[in-house]
Write a protein that holds these residues in place. Sequence first.
Motif, PDB file in Angstrom:
ATOM      1  N   SER A  43       0.812  -1.209   0.000  1.00 44.43           N
ATOM      2  CA  SER A  43       0.000   0.000   0.000  1.00 44.43           C
ATOM      3  C   SER A  43       0.852   1.270   0.000  1.00 44.43           C
ATOM      4  CB  SER A  43      -0.927   0.011   1.213  1.00 44.43           C
ATOM      5  OG  SER A  43      -0.161   0.075   2.400  1.00 44.43           O
ATOM      6  N   ALA A  44       2.174   1.128  -0.065  1.00 44.88           N
ATOM      7  CA  ALA A  44       3.077   2.283  -0.032  1.00 44.88           C
ATOM      8  C   ALA A  44       2.940   3.107  -1.311  1.00 44.88           C
ATOM      9  CB  ALA A  44       4.512   1.816   0.128  1.00 44.88           C
ATOM     10  N   ASN A  45       2.927   4.420  -1.155  1.00 38.59           N
ATOM     11  CA  ASN A  45       2.899   5.314  -2.316  1.00 38.59           C
ATOM     12  C   ASN A  45       4.307   5.422  -2.877  1.00 38.59           C
ATOM     13  OD1 ASN A  45       0.178   5.937  -2.167  1.00 38.59           O
ATOM     14  ND2 ASN A  45       0.536   7.561  -0.682  1.00 38.59           N
ATOM     15  N   CYS A  46       4.411   5.324  -4.199  1.00 38.66           N
ATOM     16  CA  CYS A  46       5.725   5.412  -4.822  1.00 38.66           C
ATOM     17  C   CYS A  46       5.605   6.049  -6.191  1.00 38.66           C
ATOM     18  CB  CYS A  46       6.373   4.036  -4.917  1.00 38.66           C
ATOM     19  SG  CYS A  46       5.492   2.889  -5.980  1.00 38.66           S
ATOM     20  N   THR A  47       6.743   6.461  -6.713  1.00 38.04           N
ATOM     21  CA  THR A  47       6.866   7.004  -8.057  1.00 38.04           C
ATOM     22  C   THR A  47       7.948   6.189  -8.742  1.00 38.04           C
ATOM     23  OG1 THR A  47       6.331   9.186  -7.222  1.00 38.04           O
ATOM     24  CG2 THR A  47       7.380   9.090  -9.369  1.00 38.04           C
ATOM     25  N   MET A  48       7.746   5.874 -10.011  1.00 37.70           N
ATOM     26  CA  MET A  48       8.750   5.050 -10.693  1.00 37.70           C
ATOM     27  C   MET A  48       8.930   5.475 -12.132  1.00 37.70           C
ATOM     28  SD  MET A  48       6.753   1.408 -10.997  1.00 37.70           S
ATOM     29  CE  MET A  48       6.415   1.333  -9.267  1.00 37.70           C
ATOM     30  N   CYS A  49      10.123   5.148 -12.646  1.00 44.32           N
ATOM     31  CA  CYS A  49      10.415   5.376 -14.047  1.00 44.32           C
ATOM     32  C   CYS A  49      11.357   4.272 -14.536  1.00 44.32           C
ATOM     33  CB  CYS A  49      11.015   6.758 -14.281  1.00 44.32           C
ATOM     34  SG  CYS A  49      12.543   7.074 -13.400  1.00 44.32           S
ATOM     35  N   ARG A  50      11.341   4.057 -15.848  1.00 39.72           N
ATOM     36  CA  ARG A  50      12.212   3.050 -16.455  1.00 39.72           C
ATOM     37  C   ARG A  50      13.639   3.553 -16.468  1.00 39.72           C
ATOM     38  NH1 ARG A  50      10.933   2.064 -22.188  1.00 39.72           N
ATOM     39  NH2 ARG A  50      12.514   0.469 -21.936  1.00 39.72           N
ATOM     40  N   CYS A  51      14.581   2.638 -16.289  1.00 39.80           N
ATOM     41  CA  CYS A  51      16.004   2.987 -16.394  1.00 39.80           C
ATOM     42  C   CYS A  51      16.783   1.730 -16.747  1.00 39.80           C
ATOM     43  CB  CYS A  51      16.512   3.594 -15.086  1.00 39.80           C
ATOM     44  SG  CYS A  51      16.632   2.433 -13.723  1.00 39.80           S
ATOM     45  N   ALA A  52      18.026   1.919 -17.090  1.00 42.92           N
ATOM     46  CA  ALA A  52      18.947   0.803 -17.316  1.00 42.92           C
ATOM     47  C   ALA A  52      20.156   1.047 -16.424  1.00 42.92           C
ATOM     48  CB  ALA A  52      19.368   0.714 -18.775  1.00 42.92           C
ATOM     49  N   ARG A  53      20.512   0.051 -15.625  1.00 44.00           N
ATOM     50  CA  ARG A  53      21.700   0.148 -14.771  1.00 44.00           C
ATOM     51  C   ARG A  53      22.884  -0.323 -15.602  1.00 44.00           C
ATOM     52  NH1 ARG A  53      24.139  -3.544 -11.456  1.00 44.00           N
ATOM     53  NH2 ARG A  53      22.454  -5.013 -11.833  1.00 44.00           N
ATOM     54  N   ILE A  54      23.888   0.548 -15.740  1.00 42.99           N
ATOM     55  CA  ILE A  54      25.071   0.244 -16.546  1.00 42.99           C
ATOM     56  C   ILE A  54      26.166  -0.223 -15.606  1.00 42.99           C
ATOM     57  CG2 ILE A  54      26.700   1.115 -18.265  1.00 42.99           C
ATOM     58  CD1 ILE A  54      23.685   1.322 -19.048  1.00 42.99           C
ATOM     59  N   GLU A  55      26.708  -1.396 -15.905  1.00 40.88           N
ATOM     60  CA  GLU A  55      27.752  -1.986 -15.071  1.00 40.88           C
ATOM     61  C   GLU A  55      28.842  -2.508 -15.994  1.00 40.88           C
ATOM     62  OE1 GLU A  55      27.281  -4.392 -11.022  1.00 40.88           O
ATOM     63  OE2 GLU A  55      26.490  -5.438 -12.762  1.00 40.88           O
ATOM     64  N   ARG A 173      15.385  11.378 -17.053  1.00 41.90           N
ATOM     65  CA  ARG A 173      16.635  11.672 -16.354  1.00 41.90           C
ATOM     66  C   ARG A 173      16.501  12.958 -15.555  1.00 41.90           C
ATOM     67  NH1 ARG A 173      22.295  14.111 -18.491  1.00 41.90           N
ATOM     68  NH2 ARG A 173      20.923  15.866 -18.838  1.00 41.90           N
ATOM     69  N   ASN A 174      15.962  13.989 -16.137  1.00 42.43           N
ATOM     70  CA  ASN A 174      15.827  15.270 -15.438  1.00 42.43           C
ATOM     71  C   ASN A 174      14.819  15.180 -14.307  1.00 42.43           C
ATOM     72  OD1 ASN A 174      17.755  16.477 -17.030  1.00 42.43           O
ATOM     73  ND2 ASN A 174      16.268  17.234 -18.513  1.00 42.43           N
ATOM     74  N   LYS A 175      13.736  14.428 -14.503  1.00 44.18           N
ATOM     75  CA  LYS A 175      12.758  14.244 -13.437  1.00 44.18           C
ATOM     76  C   LYS A 175      13.391  13.520 -12.255  1.00 44.18           C
ATOM     77  CE  LYS A 175       8.862  14.056 -16.596  1.00 44.18           C
ATOM     78  NZ  LYS A 175       7.832  13.176 -17.184  1.00 44.18           N
ATOM     79  N   ALA A 176      14.150  12.464 -12.542  1.00 40.52           N
ATOM     80  CA  ALA A 176      14.817  11.708 -11.470  1.00 40.52           C
ATOM     81  C   ALA A 176      15.878  12.572 -10.786  1.00 40.52           C
ATOM     82  CB  ALA A 176      15.449  10.437 -12.038  1.00 40.52           C
ATOM     83  N   TYR A 177      16.575  13.382 -11.541  1.00 40.17           N
ATOM     84  CA  TYR A 177      17.604  14.248 -10.967  1.00 40.17           C
ATOM     85  C   TYR A 177      16.999  15.217  -9.951  1.00 40.17           C
ATOM     86  CZ  TYR A 177      21.466  17.621 -10.757  1.00 40.17           C
ATOM     87  OH  TYR A 177      22.471  18.444 -10.332  1.00 40.17           O
TER      88      TYR A 177
END
Length: 179
Positions: A43-55, A173-177
Motif C-alpha cells: 500500500s506504499a505510495n511510490c513514483t517510478m520510471c524506467r532505467c537501465a543500470r550500466i555496469e 533523467r531530469n525528473k529523477a535528478y
Amino acid sequence: ETPTSSSSSAGQSEMQPPPPPDMPAAPVHSSPSLFATLGVDASANCTMCRCARIEGLDNHDGLLVFFRDCFYIVDGYTLYSGQVADIASLPPGAHDPIIPPAPAPARSTTQSQPPSSTAGGGGHHVIRMSYDEIREIHKRRFLLQPIALELFSAAGRSTLLAFPVCSGHQSDRNKAYHK
C-alpha cells in the motif's frame, strides 16, 4: 516519473502493446510481485520510471522506484501498458530495451553458447539506497546522448543509470535528478 497505486491487475495475462513514447504515461499500477521483491508494504505510495543500470559493458533494464524515505533500483521489471511487468514474462519483441543490444559477432565455431541476456534476464537485482546515503549526483552522457545519471553513495559506490530518450517533454533523467 509516474505515480502508482497498489491495486493488483486481473488482466496481466492479456497485455496490450505499450503506448507510443510521445503519449503521456497512464497511471501505473504496481505489481504485488514487485513489492514482494522489494520487501515493502504493497500500500506504499511510490513514483517510478524506467532505467537501465550500466555496469561495465553490461546493462540491465529495470525500474527506479522512489519512496518517501528511500529509493530502489530494481532490475528485470518494466512499465508495460500502464502496468509493472516482469521483463522475462513479456512476449518476445514486446519489451523495448533502453539500451539497444549490440549486434552479435559471427561465430566460426560449431559450439553454441547460450546468449547472455543484458535486458533484465536472470533474476531481479535490487539496490536500496536512502536519500541520506547519496553523496553526489551528476548528469552524464551515455552513448553520446544526455540520458544518464551517476549516483555516488557515502560508502564510495557509484551507480550509472541510463534513461529512455524522450522528445518533446522533460526527460525521465531530469525528473529523477530533481527527485
